[in-house]
Design a protein around this motif. Structure first.
Motif, mmCIF file in Angstrom:
data_model
loop_
_atom_site.group_PDB
_atom_site.id
_atom_site.type_symbol
_atom_site.label_atom_id
_atom_site.label_comp_id
_atom_site.label_asym_id
_atom_site.label_seq_id
_atom_site.Cartn_x
_atom_site.Cartn_y
_atom_site.Cartn_z
ATOM 1 N N ASP A 37 0.824 -1.205 0.000
ATOM 2 C CA ASP A 37 0.000 0.000 0.000
ATOM 3 C C ASP A 37 0.863 1.262 0.000
ATOM 4 O O ASP A 37 0.618 2.202 -0.767
ATOM 5 C CB ASP A 37 -0.933 -0.010 1.215
ATOM 6 N N TRP A 38 1.880 1.299 0.851
ATOM 7 C CA TRP A 38 2.755 2.467 0.914
ATOM 8 C C TRP A 38 3.593 2.603 -0.357
ATOM 9 O O TRP A 38 3.816 3.717 -0.859
ATOM 10 C CB TRP A 38 3.672 2.374 2.142
ATOM 11 N N THR A 40 2.723 1.690 -3.279
ATOM 12 C CA THR A 40 1.812 2.168 -4.319
ATOM 13 C C THR A 40 1.599 3.668 -4.201
ATOM 14 O O THR A 40 1.631 4.394 -5.212
ATOM 15 C CB THR A 40 0.457 1.435 -4.210
ATOM 16 N N LYS A 41 1.380 4.156 -2.980
ATOM 17 C CA LYS A 41 1.166 5.587 -2.781
ATOM 18 C C LYS A 41 2.396 6.398 -3.204
ATOM 19 O O LYS A 41 2.279 7.452 -3.833
ATOM 20 C CB LYS A 41 0.828 5.866 -1.316
ATOM 21 N N GLN A 173 -2.837 13.664 -3.097
ATOM 22 C CA GLN A 173 -1.969 12.596 -3.578
ATOM 23 C C GLN A 173 -1.565 12.773 -5.037
ATOM 24 O O GLN A 173 -0.478 12.332 -5.434
ATOM 25 C CB GLN A 173 -2.654 11.240 -3.396
ATOM 26 N N SER A 206 4.037 1.969 -11.456
ATOM 27 C CA SER A 206 2.942 2.368 -10.567
ATOM 28 C C SER A 206 1.653 1.649 -10.930
ATOM 29 O O SER A 206 0.889 1.239 -10.052
ATOM 30 C CB SER A 206 2.737 3.886 -10.633
ATOM 31 N N PRO A 281 -4.736 4.784 -10.454
ATOM 32 C CA PRO A 281 -4.367 5.517 -9.226
ATOM 33 C C PRO A 281 -5.545 6.233 -8.594
ATOM 34 O O PRO A 281 -5.672 6.262 -7.370
ATOM 35 C CB PRO A 281 -3.311 6.514 -9.725
ATOM 36 N N VAL A 285 -7.373 5.708 -4.708
ATOM 37 C CA VAL A 285 -7.635 6.759 -3.719
ATOM 38 C C VAL A 285 -9.128 6.873 -3.440
ATOM 39 O O VAL A 285 -9.568 6.917 -2.284
ATOM 40 C CB VAL A 285 -7.083 8.113 -4.218
#
Length: 330
Positions: A37-38, A40-41, A173, A206, A281, A285
């Motif tokens: 998760d991190w 990806t962000k 983001q 990504s 992306p 979110v």
């Protein structure tokens, strides 16, 4: 690979489905899911920072001179597509499940592609400069419009529950890194344009991370038990029909409004496309905590179909006779 390249299906597209297979066998869970998760962000933020650093403000403002072209493409992307998505609500839950319809509606709300719209326009000998500005502008506008449309349309249909905080999250983001990229553009912008490698690695990396994270979550929540082969087949048919309707409308609008052939090619490719690079992306979110894998499934299928169809059309347009005075790159 050579055969696949004729249809614009490269190793990256295959890698996306490879990630689906890996997530199906080895889904990230527990601490591994937190790490993914991190990662990806961070990758998403870096991606939009690079977009900001590469795009010249002068290039964006230059497109204002051809506002009719860009207005038509924006109308197709953010008006025609959403209306088509809302009309397809009659298919749920009898023909398709409510979850699949949520994904179809989301597909209709994301911006146009950038790279493939420009590439196909170039192959078809269209207005490449117009395609660059229109596709880029669509993605910039999409950062604001897509979350807004999700809040307005998907909440009112009862298919998703996204509050205004989601819009703020996506601005933080996605838009914040983009603005940082604009600020540091004088130092790294030229280097990024000369070296496509970093952009390609972050861009594709990504997406692969988002795909893996989304489908891992789907496996952990057992949401794929709700999708069978028949639903997938129906979804493919729906995507084909959607693309045909939008492409036909795009061609008709271009002729009725008196655009040149080169501009009509831009409308055809930039107007009918939906961005996997931006859509995934944003979904990560906007639908955090929801069945992201199932929601982005229609977008992934539509993306592959549009690549194949647009490649065939672009190649046919490229074979048309060269008109007198027309500049053709060799």
């Amino acid at each position: 690979m050579k055969f696949l390249s004729k249809f614009s299906i490269d190793g990256f597209v295959l890698a996306i489905f490879g990630m689906v297979a890996v997530a199906s066998i080895f889904p990230a869970s527990g601490q591994a899911a937190v790490v993914v998760d991190w990662a990806t962000k961070i990758a998403i933020g870096l991606l939009f920072l690079i977009y900001g650093a590469r795009l010249s403000p002068a290039e964006a403002w230059q497109g204002v001179k051809h506002w009719r072209l860009h207005a038509v493409i924006l109308a197709i992307t953010f008006v025609l597509f959403p209306l088509l998505g809302l009309a397809l609500r009659v298919l749920a839950p009898t023909v398709i499940s409510d979850e699949i319809y949520t994904g179809i509606l989301y597909l209709c709300l994301v911006p146009s592609t950038v790279q493939s719209s420009i590439a196909f326009t170039s192959i078809a000998r269209g207005n490449v400069a117009g395609a660059i500005v229109s596709a880029s502008f669509s993605n910039i506008v999409g950062v604001f419009v897509t979350p807004l449309l999700v809040v307005l349309l998907m909440n009112t249909t009862g298919d998703a529950h996204v509050d205004a905080g989601a819009a703020g999250a996506i601005l933080l983001q996605l838009l914040a890194p983009f603005l940082v990229g604009q600020l540091i553009r004088p130092w790294i912008g030229a280097w990024l344009k000369r070296n496509a490698g970093p952009t390609k690695i972050v861009d594709r990396g990504s997406i692969l991370l988002v795909v893996y994270a989304a489908f891992s979550e789907g496996m952990n929540e057992n949401i794929w038990s709700a999708v069978d082969a028949v639903q997938i087949a129906v979804l493919v048919v729906i995507c084909l029909l959607m693309l045909a309707v939008v492409m036909g409308t795009s061609v008709g609008i271009g002729k009725v409004l008196g655009f040149s052939l080169e501009d009509r090619i831009v409308i055809l490719f930039a107007g009918s496309k939906k961005s996997l690079a931006s859509g995934l992306p944003m979904a990560a979110v906007l639908f955090a905590g929801g069945p992201v894998g199932l929601i982005v499934l229609p977008l992934m299928i539509f993306h592959q179909i549009q690549l194949i169809v647009c490649a065939v059309i672009a190649q046919r347009l490229a074979r048309r006779p060269v008109r007198e005075g027309e500049l053709v790159e060799v």
